[in-house]
Motif scaffolding. Structure first.
Motif, mmCIF file in Angstrom:
data_model
loop_
_atom_site.group_PDB
_atom_site.id
_atom_site.type_symbol
_atom_site.label_atom_id
_atom_site.label_comp_id
_atom_site.label_asym_id
_atom_site.label_seq_id
_atom_site.Cartn_x
_atom_site.Cartn_y
_atom_site.Cartn_z
ATOM 1 N N VAL A 22 0.827 -1.200 0.000
ATOM 2 C CA VAL A 22 0.000 0.000 0.000
ATOM 3 C C VAL A 22 0.868 1.260 0.000
ATOM 4 O O VAL A 22 1.915 1.322 0.662
ATOM 5 N N GLY A 23 0.434 2.261 -0.746
ATOM 6 C CA GLY A 23 1.122 3.545 -0.775
ATOM 7 C C GLY A 23 0.142 4.663 -1.046
ATOM 8 O O GLY A 23 -1.072 4.458 -1.082
ATOM 9 N N ALA A 50 4.634 10.482 4.798
ATOM 10 C CA ALA A 50 5.360 9.622 5.739
ATOM 11 C C ALA A 50 4.672 9.617 7.101
ATOM 12 O O ALA A 50 4.537 8.564 7.742
ATOM 13 N N GLN A 51 4.212 10.784 7.531
ATOM 14 C CA GLN A 51 3.528 10.895 8.816
ATOM 15 C C GLN A 51 2.245 10.073 8.836
ATOM 16 O O GLN A 51 1.808 9.599 9.892
ATOM 17 N N GLU A 74 17.708 11.426 -1.561
ATOM 18 C CA GLU A 74 18.012 11.865 -0.202
ATOM 19 C C GLU A 74 16.740 12.265 0.541
ATOM 20 O O GLU A 74 16.547 11.898 1.710
ATOM 21 N N GLU A 75 15.869 13.001 -0.134
ATOM 22 C CA GLU A 75 14.652 13.495 0.508
ATOM 23 C C GLU A 75 13.698 12.353 0.866
ATOM 24 O O GLU A 75 13.046 12.376 1.916
ATOM 25 N N THR A 76 13.581 11.365 -0.006
ATOM 26 C CA THR A 76 12.689 10.243 0.286
ATOM 27 C C THR A 76 13.297 9.303 1.324
ATOM 28 O O THR A 76 12.603 8.853 2.250
ATOM 29 N N ALA A 77 14.587 9.033 1.200
ATOM 30 C CA ALA A 77 15.232 8.077 2.109
ATOM 31 C C ALA A 77 15.160 8.549 3.551
ATOM 32 O O ALA A 77 14.909 7.745 4.463
ATOM 33 N N ARG A 78 15.364 9.828 3.795
ATOM 34 C CA ARG A 78 15.374 10.283 5.187
ATOM 35 C C ARG A 78 13.980 10.305 5.796
ATOM 36 O O ARG A 78 13.829 10.460 7.015
ATOM 37 N N ALA A 300 -5.626 11.260 4.923
ATOM 38 C CA ALA A 300 -4.644 10.207 4.646
ATOM 39 C C ALA A 300 -4.443 9.314 5.864
ATOM 40 O O ALA A 300 -4.329 8.083 5.738
ATOM 41 N N GLN A 301 -4.399 9.905 7.043
ATOM 42 C CA GLN A 301 -4.218 9.109 8.263
ATOM 43 C C GLN A 301 -5.413 8.189 8.506
ATOM 44 O O GLN A 301 -5.247 7.015 8.850
ATOM 45 N N ARG A 302 -6.611 8.717 8.306
ATOM 46 C CA ARG A 302 -7.806 7.875 8.485
ATOM 47 C C ARG A 302 -7.870 6.779 7.426
ATOM 48 O O ARG A 302 -8.245 5.629 7.722
ATOM 49 N N THR A 303 -7.496 7.110 6.202
ATOM 50 C CA THR A 303 -7.536 6.117 5.124
ATOM 51 C C THR A 303 -6.541 4.995 5.381
ATOM 52 O O THR A 303 -6.847 3.818 5.157
ATOM 53 N N ARG A 304 -5.340 5.376 5.853
ATOM 54 C CA ARG A 304 -4.353 4.335 6.146
ATOM 55 C C ARG A 304 -4.862 3.425 7.256
ATOM 56 O O ARG A 304 -4.684 2.195 7.196
#
Length: 312
Positions: A22-23, A50-51, A74-78, A300-304
């Motif tokens: 899932v993403g 990410a949150q 770099e931005e995604t990995a961190r 997004a938080q509720r959907t996850r």
């Protein structure tokens, strides 16, 4: 699989969807364009996705996220994020005359997706009417010659993207395009080589155009290479269909809604996809352009959390 009506309380009895990854995507943050003052800044999107508990993202419109792979890696990995796919728009039914222009657009996207470790390229057919103004750009049905152009050049695209970039194309049926209804989706699948062309089944767009996602998965399972998870509000949908409202204004009216309040029920869709026994990305896309900057994160938080209650 528990029914959606059972709700989050039944989460403990929902089987793990072990083949589903899932993403989410910039689309769920109201992002439709590379640069638009109504859209959230890209750093905020990455922070909030990410949150929300997602690990996978799509690139969205080319140029919204940084196009320098070193910067984006770099931005995604961190933030603990990985990229599943890039997205391109094509008008291949117009024939060879558009190939070079199409390939230039595809190459930019595919190169970045490859550099980010993605495995797919989502291919969306061009709109027959403008998604902002509703202006009719061309007929809403294709001629036999245009269907041949569409199928043969999409196969060529699939072959060349695979050979040059190691990505698999997944074609996305979409409202206000020529690959929309069950009839047109089936015609497209029957007219293309399964070795070169798979489908990105967007559950919301398919429902918007009258299709049954579970039926499509059960009938054409070997052609399903990717999922977009989305729902439509049936009452708003009935209104926009009756009025002939273009897709863009329909979205502004809220036709795409927060799960699990709309259709199709996503639990049965995910269950059907799990039965295919292949690894599939299932990327949440709730079309919300335009939207208030503070709206996407709590949705997004509720959907996850809802998808976890379904076992995903």
């Amino acid at each position: 699989m528990t029914s959606l009506s059972s709700g989050p309380a039944a989460a403990s009895s929902a089987p793990a969807l072990s083949r589903i990854r899932v993403g989410s995507a910039p689309d769920s943050w109201g992002v439709w364009f590379p640069d638009d003052p109504q859209q959230v800044p890209w750093r905020r999107f990455l922070d909030e996705v990410a949150q929300s508990g997602y690990e996978w993202i799509e690139l969205g419109p080319y140029g919204y996220l940084p196009t320098d792979p070193a910067v984006l890696l770099e931005e995604t990995a961190r933030r603990g994020l990985k990229v599943s796919a890039g997205t391109v728009f094509t008008g291949l039914h117009h024939g060879e005359a558009v190939w070079e222009k199409t390939w230039a657009h595809v190459a930019d996207n595919a190169s970045l997706a490859q550099a980010m470790g993605a495995s797919h390229l989502v291919v969306i057919p061009s709109f027959w009417r403008d998604d902002k103004t509703g202006e009719v750009l061309e007929p809403d049905t294709l001629t036999p010659e245009q269907w041949r152009n569409l199928t043969t050049l999409t196969e060529r695209l699939g072959r060349e993207v695979r050979e040059r970039y190691g990505l698999r194309i997944v074609v996305h049926p979409h409202a206000d395009t020529h690959i929309d209804s069950e009839e047109n989706v089936v015609r497209f699948l029957d007219g293309t080589d399964s070795e070169q062309v798979s489908l990105c089944l967007d559950t919301g767009h398919y429902a918007y155009c009258g299709g049954d996602s579970v039926k499509l998965i059960e009938t054409y399972g070997s052609r399903i290479g990717y999922l977009h998870l989305k729902q439509v509000d049936p009452e708003i949908l009935a209104g926009v269909r009756a009025e002939g409202t273009p897709f863009g204004p329909a979205v502004a009216r809220g036709v795409m809604c927060e799960p699990p309040t709309g259709v199709p029920a996503l639990g049965p869709v995910l269950e059907a996809a799990q039965k295919l026994d292949v690894d599939l990305f299932a990327i949440v896309e709730q079309d919300m352009y335009p939207c208030e900057a503070d709206a996407p994160l709590p949705i997004a938080q509720r959907t996850r959390a809802f998808l976890r209650s379904c076992g995903a």
